[in-house]
Scaffold this motif. Sequence first.
Motif, mmCIF file in Angstrom:
data_model
loop_
_atom_site.group_PDB
_atom_site.id
_atom_site.type_symbol
_atom_site.label_atom_id
_atom_site.label_comp_id
_atom_site.label_asym_id
_atom_site.label_seq_id
_atom_site.Cartn_x
_atom_site.Cartn_y
_atom_site.Cartn_z
ATOM 1 N N ARG A 480 4.298 15.089 -6.054
ATOM 2 C CA ARG A 480 4.865 14.416 -7.239
ATOM 3 C C ARG A 480 5.450 13.046 -6.875
ATOM 4 O O ARG A 480 5.260 12.061 -7.603
ATOM 5 N N LEU A 481 6.178 12.973 -5.748
ATOM 6 C CA LEU A 481 6.759 11.692 -5.342
ATOM 7 C C LEU A 481 5.675 10.692 -4.924
ATOM 8 O O LEU A 481 5.805 9.488 -5.186
ATOM 9 N N ARG A 482 4.611 11.159 -4.300
ATOM 10 C CA ARG A 482 3.520 10.245 -3.951
ATOM 11 C C ARG A 482 2.827 9.716 -5.197
ATOM 12 O O ARG A 482 2.461 8.533 -5.259
ATOM 13 N N LYS A 483 2.653 10.585 -6.164
ATOM 14 C CA LYS A 483 2.061 10.137 -7.424
ATOM 15 C C LYS A 483 2.953 9.122 -8.118
ATOM 16 O O LYS A 483 2.480 8.131 -8.696
ATOM 17 N N LEU A 484 4.292 9.353 -8.044
ATOM 18 C CA LEU A 484 5.233 8.401 -8.625
ATOM 19 C C LEU A 484 5.149 7.055 -7.918
ATOM 20 O O LEU A 484 5.185 5.999 -8.565
ATOM 21 N N ALA A 485 5.024 7.067 -6.580
ATOM 22 C CA ALA A 485 4.941 5.814 -5.832
ATOM 23 C C ALA A 485 3.650 5.064 -6.153
ATOM 24 O O ALA A 485 3.650 3.824 -6.247
ATOM 25 N N ARG A 486 2.549 5.789 -6.327
ATOM 26 C CA ARG A 486 1.294 5.113 -6.683
ATOM 27 C C ARG A 486 1.371 4.472 -8.058
ATOM 28 O O ARG A 486 0.678 3.487 -8.323
ATOM 29 N N GLY A 487 2.193 5.002 -8.939
ATOM 30 C CA GLY A 487 2.312 4.432 -10.278
ATOM 31 C C GLY A 487 3.168 3.190 -10.346
ATOM 32 O O GLY A 487 3.192 2.516 -11.376
ATOM 33 N N LEU A 488 3.915 2.869 -9.267
ATOM 34 C CA LEU A 488 4.763 1.673 -9.265
ATOM 35 C C LEU A 488 3.949 0.478 -8.779
ATOM 36 O O LEU A 488 4.086 0.013 -7.637
ATOM 37 N N LYS A 489 3.088 -0.021 -9.624
ATOM 38 C CA LYS A 489 2.205 -1.115 -9.228
ATOM 39 C C LYS A 489 2.963 -2.424 -9.084
ATOM 40 O O LYS A 489 2.724 -3.205 -8.168
ATOM 41 N N GLY A 490 3.918 -2.691 -9.971
ATOM 42 C CA GLY A 490 4.618 -3.978 -9.953
ATOM 43 C C GLY A 490 5.879 -3.989 -9.136
ATOM 44 O O GLY A 490 6.573 -5.013 -9.118
ATOM 45 N N ASN A 491 6.222 -2.917 -8.494
ATOM 46 C CA ASN A 491 7.464 -2.843 -7.718
ATOM 47 C C ASN A 491 7.098 -2.392 -6.305
ATOM 48 O O ASN A 491 7.150 -1.213 -5.964
ATOM 49 N N SER A 492 6.696 -3.343 -5.478
ATOM 50 C CA SER A 492 6.220 -2.998 -4.134
ATOM 51 C C SER A 492 7.345 -2.523 -3.231
ATOM 52 O O SER A 492 7.135 -1.679 -2.348
ATOM 53 N N VAL A 493 8.574 -3.045 -3.438
ATOM 54 C CA VAL A 493 9.690 -2.643 -2.574
ATOM 55 C C VAL A 493 10.021 -1.176 -2.793
ATOM 56 O O VAL A 493 10.140 -0.380 -1.838
ATOM 57 N N ALA A 494 10.182 -0.771 -4.033
ATOM 58 C CA ALA A 494 10.479 0.633 -4.325
ATOM 59 C C ALA A 494 9.323 1.535 -3.884
ATOM 60 O O ALA A 494 9.544 2.653 -3.392
ATOM 61 N N GLN A 495 8.117 1.046 -4.030
ATOM 62 C CA GLN A 495 6.957 1.834 -3.604
ATOM 63 C C GLN A 495 6.976 2.053 -2.094
ATOM 64 O O GLN A 495 6.737 3.171 -1.620
ATOM 65 N N ASP A 496 7.302 1.011 -1.321
ATOM 66 C CA ASP A 496 7.372 1.153 0.136
ATOM 67 C C ASP A 496 8.502 2.093 0.552
ATOM 68 O O ASP A 496 8.342 2.896 1.477
ATOM 69 N N VAL A 497 9.621 1.983 -0.148
ATOM 70 C CA VAL A 497 10.764 2.849 0.197
ATOM 71 C C VAL A 497 10.418 4.321 -0.030
ATOM 72 O O VAL A 497 10.660 5.183 0.825
ATOM 73 N N ILE A 498 9.843 4.619 -1.177
ATOM 74 C CA ILE A 498 9.504 6.014 -1.489
ATOM 75 C C ILE A 498 8.439 6.529 -0.535
ATOM 76 O O ILE A 498 8.510 7.670 -0.041
ATOM 77 N N ASN A 499 7.445 5.706 -0.229
ATOM 78 C CA ASN A 499 6.392 6.149 0.680
ATOM 79 C C ASN A 499 6.935 6.435 2.075
ATOM 80 O O ASN A 499 6.531 7.410 2.726
ATOM 81 N N VAL A 500 7.850 5.603 2.545
ATOM 82 C CA VAL A 500 8.423 5.816 3.881
ATOM 83 C C VAL A 500 9.164 7.138 3.939
ATOM 84 O O VAL A 500 8.986 7.951 4.861
ATOM 85 N N LYS A 501 10.035 7.384 2.955
ATOM 86 C CA LYS A 501 10.822 8.620 2.957
ATOM 87 C C LYS A 501 9.939 9.856 2.780
ATOM 88 O O LYS A 501 10.124 10.877 3.450
ATOM 89 N N VAL A 502 8.960 9.764 1.883
ATOM 90 C CA VAL A 502 8.098 10.915 1.623
ATOM 91 C C VAL A 502 7.188 11.194 2.822
ATOM 92 O O VAL A 502 6.971 12.364 3.188
ATOM 93 N N ASP A 503 6.659 10.142 3.451
ATOM 94 C CA ASP A 503 5.807 10.362 4.627
ATOM 95 C C ASP A 503 6.589 10.995 5.767
ATOM 96 O O ASP A 503 6.056 11.834 6.510
#
Length: 689
Positions: A480-503
Amino acid sequence: MESRGLTLRSKSRRPRPQISAPKPISGPLPPSHKPADPGQPPATASSSRSRERTPQNDATSDLVKRRYSTRFNQTPDFDVNAPPVPGLPKIPPQFGGLSPPQQQSRRPSGESSGPPQVDLNALRDPSLPVDRYVANLLSNATEEDIEEYQRSLRKVKNRTSTDLQQNVYQNRTQFIKISQEADKLKGEMRTLRTLMSELTTALGQTSIGNAPNPMSPTVDERLPKRNTNRSSVANLESMWNVQLQTLWKTVEGSQKFLPVVPGRHIVMETGHWVELDSATWKPRRPVHIVLLNDHLLVAAKKRKRVDQSNPNHRGPIPTKLVAEECWPLQDVDMIDLGANLGPGVSREEAEDRGITNAVNVRVGSKPFTYRHDKRDSSAKSELLATFRKTVEDLRRTLRSETEAASKSNESYNYLGARQSIYAIKPDALEKMDFSGDPPEVRIDVDGKQQNLRWVEGQVDELDIDIALQRFEEAVANIERLRKLARGLKGNSVAQDVINVKVDERAAKLAGVLSRVLVDRHSFMNATKTNVGWLTRLGFEDQAREAYLKARTDVVSKRIRACVFEGDLPLYIFQISFVYFTLIKNTIAIYQQCFPPVMTSACIKWAKFHLDGFNALLTRQLSSVQRGTTVWQKCIDIVREQAGLLAEVGVDFTDLVAKGLDVNGDEPADRPKMTRSETLIAGLAEAARV
C-alpha cells in the motif's frame, strides 16, 4: 462418748434419722420458693418432722443439715443449633506443613474426583520442585486424567503467550505515542526558545533606541539617569554590555579577543592566580582568570611604567592586566591536579609546592598550569564547578542553535533522520528553494491531505507488524505504501522519503521471511506461502537462493549419514535413493512455489548434485571390475532410482553413471553432448539472458 466429740459415724445405739424418698411435686412452686438441687430430696412435712431432734443432739442435726444442703453444679444447657467448633489452622509449608497441591494429590486411589486442576499459584513459584510436584499430583491419576491435565497446561501456555504478545504490543504502542509527544514537545520548546531570543533582541534594540545620546547637545543634564526600559531581559542585556565595557577598560587588549556578541557576558572573575611551569612547577607570573559564557580569558599582571624622576611617587609600583590568552570554551579542558595525586612522598612534596590547589588547563596539545596563592581558599573548587556548568550550558545552547538552523529542512528530513540508516538524497534537497519559510509537505491519501508525520505513523504500525510476525498485514502495508509513493508524481521529495523508509522495512521483513523459509523448506504449503510473500516484496531471487541452499544442506547432511559397512550394493542403493529422492522432492516443491520462468535455476541445481553423485559413484566403483555381477547390480540400482525423476518431468537418464559403461569408454556413435546436457545448457543460457 461425749469426750470423743460428735460424728456422723457414731456407734451409739440411738436410732438413725430416717430420710424419706423423693416425691414428685403435684403443683407449681410458690414464687418465693427456691427449687431444690437435683441431689437433694424435696422438703415435705413428714421429712421435716423426722428431722426434729432433741436439744442434746443439736450439733448432730446441724451437721446433717450441712450435709443435705450441699449444692452441685448443674450440667450446662448445650444448644443443638450452635455452630460446630472451628478446626485447627493449617501449618504453612515452610514450617513442615503440606502445600495445597500436595494435599490434593494425596487422595485415596479409589477416589475419582475428576482430572487434577492446574494450580497457577504453584506454577508461578520459581522454587517449585517440578518432578516431585508432578509425581504427587498424578500418582493416582488415570491416563485420561493425565491427558486432560496436559491439555489444560497447553491452554495455560497459549493464554500466557497471547497475553505476553498483547503486553508487548501495548507497551510498544505506548512507547511510540510517548516518543511522538516528546518530539512534539521538543519542537514546541524549540519554537518557544526562538521566540524568546527574538523578543530579547527586539527589547535590546528598543532600550538602545530610548537611551540618551551623550554626544547630542540637546541633552538635558537635569534628566534622571534611570533607565526607562522596565523589561528584565533588556536590563540583563544592558548589564552584560556594561560588563564587557568594564572588562575592556580593566584588561588591556581584551577587546580584540572579545568583541561585542549578543548574549556574551562574564560568568566568573577570579584573581590571585600564578602560572606555573608545567615541567618544573616553578612560578612564572601572576595571572587573572576571567570566565565568560563562551570563552576563557587569562590576563597577566604587569607593572606600569613609572617616571622614576618624579619625586612625588611613593608606595608600591602600580600594576595592570594585559590579555595574554583567550580560548573558546568548547576547546578547553580543565583538570584538578589535586585529585590525581597518589599517597606517599610525591603527595607531600606536591602539597609543599601547593599543587593540590592548582588546575591544569589543556587547549589542544598545549598544557597550562595555574595555582591559587591562598592555600586555604575555595577558589579552585568554585572555578572548577562554574567551568563545568558553563561548558554544559554552552553545549546545550549550541545544540539548540544547530537544531534551529536545521529546522527549515525538518519536514523533509523527518522520516530520514528517525530510526533509519538512510538519508534523503542530497540532490533532491538541492533542487528546492529554502530562501523563505519552506512549505509543509502534503500528500493526498484517499482524497485527504496528510503530512509526513502520518506516513511515520504508518511506518510505526509496519514495525509493529514485523515485530509480531504478522506477515500478511506487513506485506499488505508495504504494498500500500509503495502504491502511495508511485502516485506522488509531482512530489519527488516525499516520494523518495517514503521509498527509502519502505525499502528499509521490506529488506528487514525479507530477512525474517527467509529465515522462516529455511526452517520450513520441506513443507509444500508453508514454502509456497513464504515464497509468495517474498515475491510480493520483490525478493524472489533471495527466496530462490535461500530455498535451494537449504535443500543443498539437507542433501549433504543425509549423504554424510550414509555409512559404508562393506556391502557395496547396499551403500550404492542408500546414496542413490537419498540423492534422487531429495532432487525429486526439491523439483516438485520448486515447481509449485516459483513461476515457470525461474525453473532453469532448479534444473541447474539438480545437475550440480547429479554431478556430485556421479563423482561419488565413480569413486566407489573404482575398485570393482567392470562387467561383474556386483558392477552390473550397482548400475541397475542407480538407473532404477534415477527413474524417480520422471515423476516431476525431468529425464537425466543419459547423465546418470556417465562414463561407467562396460567397456570403460564412450560409445562411438554417442554425440558429444547428450540431450539432457543440451536442455540444461539452454535453460542456463535463458537464465543468464
